[in-house]
Design a protein around this motif. Structure first.
Motif, short mmCIF file in Angstrom:
data_model
loop_
_atom_site.label_atom_id
_atom_site.label_comp_id
_atom_site.label_asym_id
_atom_site.label_seq_id
_atom_site.Cartn_x
_atom_site.Cartn_y
_atom_site.Cartn_z
N ASN A 315 31.28 28.12 47.75
CA ASN A 315 32.07 29.28 47.32
C ASN A 315 32.90 28.87 46.11
O ASN A 315 34.12 28.71 46.18
CB ASN A 315 32.96 29.77 48.46
N ALA A 316 32.22 28.65 45.00
CA ALA A 316 32.87 28.21 43.76
C ALA A 316 32.05 28.72 42.60
O ALA A 316 30.85 28.99 42.73
CB ALA A 316 32.97 26.69 43.72
N LEU A 317 32.70 28.84 41.44
CA LEU A 317 31.98 29.28 40.26
C LEU A 317 31.22 28.09 39.66
O LEU A 317 31.73 26.98 39.62
CB LEU A 317 32.95 29.86 39.23
N PHE A 318 30.00 28.33 39.21
CA PHE A 318 29.14 27.31 38.61
C PHE A 318 28.90 26.14 39.55
O PHE A 318 28.94 24.99 39.15
CB PHE A 318 29.74 26.80 37.28
N ALA A 319 28.67 26.43 40.84
CA ALA A 319 28.32 25.35 41.77
C ALA A 319 26.97 24.76 41.42
O ALA A 319 26.71 23.58 41.63
CB ALA A 319 28.31 25.89 43.21
N THR A 320 26.06 25.59 40.87
CA THR A 320 24.72 25.12 40.48
C THR A 320 24.64 25.00 38.97
O THR A 320 24.90 25.97 38.25
CB THR A 320 23.64 26.13 40.96
N LEU A 321 24.29 23.81 38.47
CA LEU A 321 24.07 23.61 37.04
C LEU A 321 22.65 23.19 36.73
O LEU A 321 22.12 23.49 35.66
CB LEU A 321 25.03 22.55 36.49
N ASP A 322 22.02 22.46 37.64
CA ASP A 322 20.68 21.94 37.40
C ASP A 322 19.64 22.88 37.98
O ASP A 322 19.75 23.29 39.15
CB ASP A 322 20.53 20.54 38.02
N ALA A 323 18.65 23.22 37.19
CA ALA A 323 17.60 24.12 37.66
C ALA A 323 16.84 23.49 38.82
O ALA A 323 16.49 22.31 38.78
CB ALA A 323 16.63 24.43 36.52
N THR A 324 16.64 24.26 39.87
CA THR A 324 15.93 23.78 41.06
C THR A 324 14.67 24.62 41.25
O THR A 324 14.75 25.85 41.31
CB THR A 324 16.82 23.91 42.31
N VAL A 325 13.51 23.98 41.32
CA VAL A 325 12.24 24.68 41.49
C VAL A 325 11.72 24.44 42.91
O VAL A 325 11.64 23.29 43.35
CB VAL A 325 11.18 24.20 40.46
N ARG A 326 11.41 25.51 43.62
CA ARG A 326 10.88 25.38 44.98
C ARG A 326 9.59 26.20 45.10
O ARG A 326 9.43 27.23 44.46
CB ARG A 326 11.91 25.90 46.00
N ARG A 327 8.71 25.73 45.95
CA ARG A 327 7.42 26.39 46.18
C ARG A 327 7.57 27.44 47.27
O ARG A 327 8.29 27.25 48.24
CB ARG A 327 6.41 25.31 46.58
N ALA A 328 6.90 28.56 47.08
CA ALA A 328 6.90 29.62 48.09
C ALA A 328 5.46 30.12 48.25
O ALA A 328 4.63 29.96 47.36
CB ALA A 328 7.82 30.76 47.69
N GLU A 329 5.18 30.73 49.39
CA GLU A 329 3.82 31.22 49.68
C GLU A 329 3.88 32.70 49.99
O GLU A 329 4.69 33.15 50.82
CB GLU A 329 3.22 30.45 50.86
N ALA A 330 3.05 33.46 49.30
CA ALA A 330 2.98 34.90 49.54
C ALA A 330 2.22 35.17 50.84
O ALA A 330 1.54 34.29 51.37
CB ALA A 330 2.31 35.60 48.36
N SER A 331 2.31 36.39 51.32
CA SER A 331 1.65 36.74 52.58
C SER A 331 0.13 36.64 52.48
O SER A 331 -0.55 36.43 53.48
CB SER A 331 2.05 38.16 53.00
N ASP A 332 -0.42 36.79 51.24
CA ASP A 332 -1.87 36.67 51.08
C ASP A 332 -2.30 35.24 50.79
O ASP A 332 -3.46 34.99 50.45
CB ASP A 332 -2.36 37.61 49.96
N GLY A 333 -1.38 34.27 50.91
CA GLY A 333 -1.73 32.86 50.73
C GLY A 333 -1.49 32.32 49.34
O GLY A 333 -1.58 31.10 49.12
N ARG A 334 -1.19 33.17 48.36
CA ARG A 334 -0.95 32.69 46.99
C ARG A 334 0.33 31.86 46.93
O ARG A 334 1.31 32.17 47.59
CB ARG A 334 -0.83 33.87 46.02
N ILE A 335 0.28 30.85 46.09
CA ILE A 335 1.44 29.99 45.88
C ILE A 335 2.19 30.46 44.62
O ILE A 335 1.56 30.78 43.62
CB ILE A 335 1.02 28.51 45.71
N TYR A 336 3.50 30.51 44.70
CA TYR A 336 4.31 30.78 43.51
C TYR A 336 5.58 29.95 43.59
O TYR A 336 5.88 29.35 44.63
CB TYR A 336 4.62 32.27 43.35
N THR A 337 6.31 29.86 42.49
CA THR A 337 7.53 29.04 42.48
C THR A 337 8.76 29.92 42.28
O THR A 337 8.71 30.96 41.62
CB THR A 337 7.50 27.99 41.34
N LEU A 338 9.86 29.49 42.86
CA LEU A 338 11.16 30.13 42.69
C LEU A 338 12.08 29.12 42.02
O LEU A 338 12.20 27.98 42.49
CB LEU A 338 11.74 30.57 44.03
N THR A 339 12.73 29.51 40.94
CA THR A 339 13.61 28.60 40.20
C THR A 339 15.04 29.12 40.23
O THR A 339 15.32 30.24 39.81
CB THR A 339 13.16 28.48 38.72
N ASP A 340 15.94 28.27 40.76
CA ASP A 340 17.37 28.59 40.76
C ASP A 340 17.96 28.12 39.43
O ASP A 340 17.73 26.98 39.02
CB ASP A 340 18.05 27.87 41.93
#
Length: 505
Positions: A315-340
């Motif tokens: 609970n702070a401003l600018f707690a995240t500075l470094d981009a974080t990439v995570r893998r996610a899977e769609a319901s049809d099995g496709r892979i995509y990435t989410l980047t914070d």
């Protein structure tokens, strides 16, 4: 919150009132009176639970929190020890023209949240209504004198201006109030320097700090003097002192420019590795979703809820500075990435936009932008506009955007109606309770781009690797098991289409 309008007699005309955003009585008692418009969440609802993971990073960051109530003098210890031992007491000041008081108050409350995140105690906040800031002292001369009395009465260490001060304004105001004067940009840079963790993040922050510092160097006394020459009796220093000396401030500027060149080179050297990872994802046609939004809107919490990423949430401003990439899977099995990505804020210093341009490229190169807005914020419209301005700066206006109002559990139905008026197609979600998460996930999957090539192929059963690749990176329309192999109707990448070519029916 108490608002008083106090006309002050000065040599300026007309006499402008000062609007008190915090009451002096509350300031003495240490009570926060920012009310609903504060930029930080209420502690009772600040943190989620199981979806955020163990959060070891947050415990490590909190272990270095500064302790109020300890007193020491700057001369006794180093600057770092001083900042860790003693919380700075600050007073906030702002200037606004006629008719913009509400916006100015929200901005000052956000500055209070920034100051608290940086590790300060906010004692008081004052606003002056005048058409333009004073070119000499930011506040008018009479108001600067009143601020001096307020600083002395409350025992403040620092005054923070809700803008970016010119070097001359900062020095002139310091000379009046007799304590350190900093501006909004300095506070944001301070937070970034505390929260940067990766080598690239630290280099980006240091570059932004040096760019900000360069025109603000200030010399004192003899440090400003060139090597003296001439006769001793004529005011010179005599023998051994003649020559084209370099002033200390010139030497400092040269060192800063050299260091900035080194940092720019380091940041450029980080780019190939990131570009290679991005190119590999593109080559495999793995779609990417960039999570963008205002600082403290809940982007990391949403990423944790969608992917169980365990990314730092605070609970702070600018707690995240470094981009974080995570893998996610769609319901049809496709892979995509989410980047914070790093959050945005109004009046984000241009030095930070430039220094973090490489990180912001993650937004510009994504296929979908998940624009997260704090539903409980008092001014969501300005949040939307601020983020869209930065998205435009990185050339991402044409990318598909999904707006989601996060923290929906903190707002009532009337507020939701107002928010729907702002963004009729927006979704409502709560990373804390899980409300709307499945709807959001479905909207993301529907927005993901389809691979370029449509194929009809019968893949032999001994080439199960190709079927698996189609499941991971392609979009399957139909699949059937026949005598000769697996019949596929799918959209795939050009690279995978070439491998499937021998089996196209």
């Amino acid at each position: 919150m108490t608002d008083t309008t106090t006309p002050i007699s000065t040599d300026e005309t007309p006499v402008d009132p000062v609007d008190r955003v915090l009451s002096r009585a509350d300031a003495h008692s240490g009570v926060r009176v920012f009310g609903a418009a504060q930029a930080l969440q209420d502690e009772a609802t600040a943190f989620g639970g199981s979806t955020d993971g163990e959060q070891w990073d947050r415990e490590e960051r909190a272990a270095l929190r500064r302790v109020p109530g300890l007193s020491t003098e700057l001369e006794d210890v180093t600057e770092v020890e001083y900042r860790q031992l003693r919380l700075e007491n600050v007073i906030l000041v702002g200037v606004h023209p006629q008719g913009e008081q509400s916006d100015a108050e929200n901005s000052l409350r956000e500055l209070a949240a920034l100051a608290e995140t940086a590790g300060a105690v906010v004692l008081d906040g004052v606003l002056q209504r005048r058409p333009h800031p004073d070119p000499a002292t930011y506040l008018g001369r009479g108001k600067a004198q009143e601020l001096k009395d307020l600083v002395a009465a409350l025992g403040a260490d620092t005054v923070i201006a809700d803008t970016e001060l010119a070097p001359s304004q900062r020095r002139a105001l310091e000379d009046v109030v007799k304590v350190k004067v900093i501006d909004r940009t300095t506070v944001i840079l301070d937070i970034f320097s505390q929260h940067a963790k990766s080598r690239e993040g630290k280099a980006q922050v240091e570059l932004a700090q040096l760019e900000y510092l360069l025109p603000r160097l200030r010399g004192w006394g003899d440090s400003m003097s060139r090597q003296a020459g001439g006769q001793v009796g004529a005011g010179g220093a005599g023998m051994g002192s003649r020559g084209p000396g370099e002033t200390k401030i010139e030497l400092d500027r040269r060192r800063i420019r050299t260091k900035m060149a080194i940092l720019r080179r380091q940041i450029r050297d980080f780019a190939p590795a990131r570009d290679a990872k991005r190119a590999e994802r593109k080559r495999n046609t793995i779609p990417s979703v960039a999570i963008a939004g205002y600082t403290n809107a809940g982007k990391s919490s949403l990423l944790n809820r969608l992917t169980s990423a365990g990314v730092l949430v605070e609970n702070a401003l600018f707690a995240t500075l470094d981009a974080t990439v995570r893998r996610a899977e769609a319901s049809d099995g496709r892979i995509y990435t989410l980047t914070d990505t790093v959050g945005f804020v109004r009046n984000l210093p241009h030095q930070l936009v430039e220094a973090f341009r490489s990180t912001l490229e993650e937004v510009g190169d994504s296929d979908v932008i998940l624009h997260v807005v704090d539903a409980a914020h008092p001014d969501p419209a300005s949040q939307l506009q601020t983020v869209r301005d930065v998205i435009g700066d990185v050339g991402a206006r044409d990318i598909t955007e999904i707006v989601v109002f996060n923290k929906a559990d903190l707002v009532d139905e009337d507020t939701r109606m107002v928010l729907r008026g702002l963004e009729p197609r927006a979704l409502f979600a709560s990373s804390r309770t899980g409300e709307g998460i499945e709807e959001l996930r479905s909207a993301l999957e529907a927005a993901l781009p389809l691979p370029a090539v449509e194929v009809h192929a019968v893949v032999p059963y001994d080439r199960g690797d190709l079927v698996s690749a189609v499941h991971e990176t392609g979009h399957i329309i139909s699949e059937a098991h026949e005598e000769d192999g697996t019949a596929l109707h799918a959209h795939v990448s050009e690279r995978l289409a070439a491998e499937l070519a021998p089996f196209v029916s």
